[in-house]
Write an enzyme that holds these catalytic residues in place. Structure first.
Site, short mmCIF file in Angstrom:
data_model
loop_
_atom_site.label_atom_id
_atom_site.label_comp_id
_atom_site.label_asym_id
_atom_site.label_seq_id
_atom_site.Cartn_x
_atom_site.Cartn_y
_atom_site.Cartn_z
N THR A 301 -38.23 26.46 10.72
CA THR A 301 -37.62 26.35 9.39
C THR A 301 -36.71 25.13 9.32
O THR A 301 -36.25 24.60 10.34
CB THR A 301 -36.76 27.57 9.06
OG1 THR A 301 -35.54 27.54 9.83
CG2 THR A 301 -37.50 28.87 9.32
N ASP A 302 -36.43 24.70 8.11
CA ASP A 302 -35.39 23.71 7.91
C ASP A 302 -34.04 24.34 8.27
O ASP A 302 -33.93 25.55 8.44
CB ASP A 302 -35.41 23.20 6.47
CG ASP A 302 -34.98 21.73 6.36
OD1 ASP A 302 -34.18 21.29 7.21
OD2 ASP A 302 -35.46 21.04 5.45
N TRP A 303 -33.03 23.51 8.38
CA TRP A 303 -31.77 23.92 9.01
C TRP A 303 -30.91 24.78 8.07
O TRP A 303 -30.68 24.45 6.92
CB TRP A 303 -31.01 22.66 9.42
CG TRP A 303 -31.25 22.19 10.82
CD1 TRP A 303 -30.29 21.77 11.71
CD2 TRP A 303 -32.50 22.07 11.54
NE1 TRP A 303 -30.88 21.40 12.92
CE2 TRP A 303 -32.22 21.58 12.84
CE3 TRP A 303 -33.82 22.35 11.21
CZ2 TRP A 303 -33.20 21.35 13.80
CZ3 TRP A 303 -34.82 22.12 12.17
CH2 TRP A 303 -34.51 21.62 13.43
#
Length: 586
Positions: A301-303
């Site tokens: 996932t993105d942060w």
């Protein structure tokens, strides 16, 4: 020696042996890809930080929470980065199973400085931004660039690149366009194939850097051009019905064998997809990416999707768009159900342990992700000969003369001549310069302090943006693309007073019809030094760039355009693909 420690055994056998020895806590730790900083002298951070991120120290993350995937924040010297890498690996080697750390980084080879997206080149060779590579449009150049990145990264211990970014630049206001290959899906597909080959090599192995392609399924169509790092930018829209068009580059990335994929933050609105952020979206991650596109690699996932966290001392809510009402554990379970393997920017393995203990998530489901993550480490040689790097070799490799020369040549090629007027220049004119190093300009003419004394002016500008009050958001240049009236009047005053070569850095498509009309010549840059610009202006180097997106005529045209449709503004000042070829002196 356990079987997983024996390099003579097949990788899959080693993975299964290690997986069978791991506790739930050790498995859970693998599912987090968090952030580290280092001290400038190359030592790990062992005390609480400065509030720019969570406050856990490196030993706490590795030894206590048993994380083994990290991205490095900040710019440092090559030798120091290599020394730090080795110290972190020694720390990991002392844990019960000695699982090595995998280190990643955002882009580090250009001019943008944004702690949430990329770092300027610093010690590394300096190349144009991805937009500049797209302006040249040469897959072979992109391959050479990515191969250079691979070699410099390997020397300091980076084994995962949190790039390339292959979103299409279809919303002119969106802040992340400089990291893309522009608005052309076909060209982006060709360039990502070359990029992945350059990073990973023809065969993925100990000499590879794993590419984490982003942001699936294409993050360009942001409502009003706002960025989904922030709540007011969470909506992703497709009024032009171009959703499939944004997928085209990702099909090429998967075909090229990219190892990892990052879903975007965006929450799709008005489609048949569930209206939740892509990291929570089973129809997108499992249905589209896994099943339709056939991707078998790691999905990270993105942060910051799960927990609220401070950045620069200011609290930012989790980017859990569409599932804000869920608890951290419920968000985690939904993302795992969607098909993700790893959580970027998070460090809460206890949540995974609790989900397994409660039976909400089976250990077999966790094993499926851990298996992918461990296999990557074995293939990269991190358990064996690639665990440590040589600081002397790093110091010799990063910023090596031939790498630097290749980057400088690419900067010159990427410059894009929009209007040529008196170009190329000749002789040694009296030069007035703004935002250009006078010492550099002295090699091309006599630098004067007053425009009234000049025969020619050289003015460098940046694309306008609206300053946002939040410190983290201030790095994301968003909002209006038009020069504010006082600034525009000042610029036009100079252009009227003396013939002026204007160079505009296009991190986004600037609105500049008046400047285009009054400049003696207008050049676009996508990351280029003063020397590169002046070499082109004086006919010492050839500019080959073509605009990777159109330049709108007005903000009204931008606001009327459809965010998902490439080059959709009415009557642009310069069309996509525009660029003039200067005739070099004999």
């Amino acid at each position: 020696m356990h079987p997983y420690q024996d390099p003579s055994r097949p990788v899959d056998e080693r993975v299964e042996d290690l997986l069978g020895r791991m506790t739930p806590e050790e498995k859970a730790g693998q599912l987090f890809h968090s952030m580290l900083m280092m001290n400038p002298d190359g030592t790990p951070v062992t005390e609480s930080g400065d509030g720019s991120r969570r406050e856990l120290t490196t030993p706490q993350l590795i030894e206590d929470r048993q994380l083994t995937h990290f991205n490095l924040l900040g710019s440092y010297g090559a030798r120091e980065m290599a020394q730090w890498h080795n110290a972190v690996q020694e720390m990991a080697a002392s844990t019960r199973l000695g699982i090595p750390v995998s280190l990643s980084t955002d882009p580090r080879h250009s001019f943008t400085e944004n702690i949430g997206a990329s770092f300027n080149a610093g010690a590394f060779s300096a190349w144009p931004e991805a937009l500049g590579l797209a302006a040249v449009g040469d897959p072979e150049l992109v391959f050479r660039f990515a191969d250079t990145v691979r070699r410099e990264y390997l020397s300091v211990g980076f084994r995962t690149a949190l790039h390339p970014q292959i979103d299409l630049a279809t919303e002119p206001r969106w802040s992340r366009q400089s990291g893309t290959f522009g608005s052309d899906a076909k060209l982006t597909g060709e360039l990502v194939e070359a990029y992945v080959r350059g990073l990973q090599g023809e065969t993925f192995g100990t000499g590879s850097v794993s590419s984490m392609v982003k942001h699936f399924p294409g993050g360009g169509p942001q409502k009003d051009g706002e960025d989904p790092h922030f709540p007011h930018g969470k909506e992703q829209v497709y009024p032009g019905g171009m959703r499939e068009h944004h997928l085209e580059p990702f099909r090429h990335a998967v075909a090229a064998g990219c190892r990892q994929m990052m879903p975007y933050y965006g929450q799709p609105i008005g489609t048949d997809w569930e209206e939740v952020g892509f990291g929570f979206n089973k129809g997108v991650v499992t249905g589209l990416l896994r099943e339709e596109l056939g991707f078998t690699g790691i999905v990270c996932t993105d942060w910051g999707l799960l927990t609220d966290a401070p950045i620069f001392g200011e609290l930012h809510v989790a980017r859990a768009w569409g599932v804000e009402h869920l608890s951290v554990a419920e968000r985690t379970a939904k993302a795992l159900d969607a098909g993700v393997d790893q959580f970027g920017g998070e460090e809460c393995p206890e949540v995974i342990v609790e989900l397994m203990a409660s039976g909400r998530i089976s250990e077999e489901r966790i094993d499926a992700s851990v298996r992918r993550l461990l296999r990557e480490k074995f293939l990269l040689g991190l358990f064996d000969e690639r665990r440590y790097v040589d600081p002397d070799e790093a110091a010799e490799t990063v910023g090596r003369a031939d790498f630097t020369a290749a980057g400088a040549a690419a900067q010159r090629r990427s410059l894009t001549v929009l209007t040529d007027g008196p170009l190329p220049l000749s002789g040694r004119p009296r030069l007035y310069v703004e935002n250009v190093d006078p010492a550099t300009a002295e090699s091309y003419g006599e630098v004067v302090a007053d425009p009234a004394d000049a025969e020619l002016a050289v003015l460098r500008l940046r694309t306008p943006y609206e300053v946002r009050p939040n410190r983290f958001e201030s790095f994301f240049h968003s909002g209006s693309l038009a020069f504010p009236e006082p600034e525009l009047n000042r610029i036009l005053g100079l252009l009227t007073a003396v013939p002026t070569v204007v160079c505009v850095n296009l991190e986004r498509p600037a609105v500049l019809p008046e400047i285009a009309e009054h400049a003696a010549a207008l050049i676009a840059d996508f990351g280029a030094s003063d020397g590169a610009l002046l070499d082109v202006a004086f006919g010492r180097a050839k500019a080959e760039g073509r605009l990777p997106f159109e330049l709108p005529r007005s903000m009204a045209a931008v606001e009327a355009a459809r965010p998902d449709v490439p080059n959709d503004t009415a009557d642009p000042v310069f069309a996509h693909g525009h660029g003039l070829e200067l005739r070099l002196p004999d």
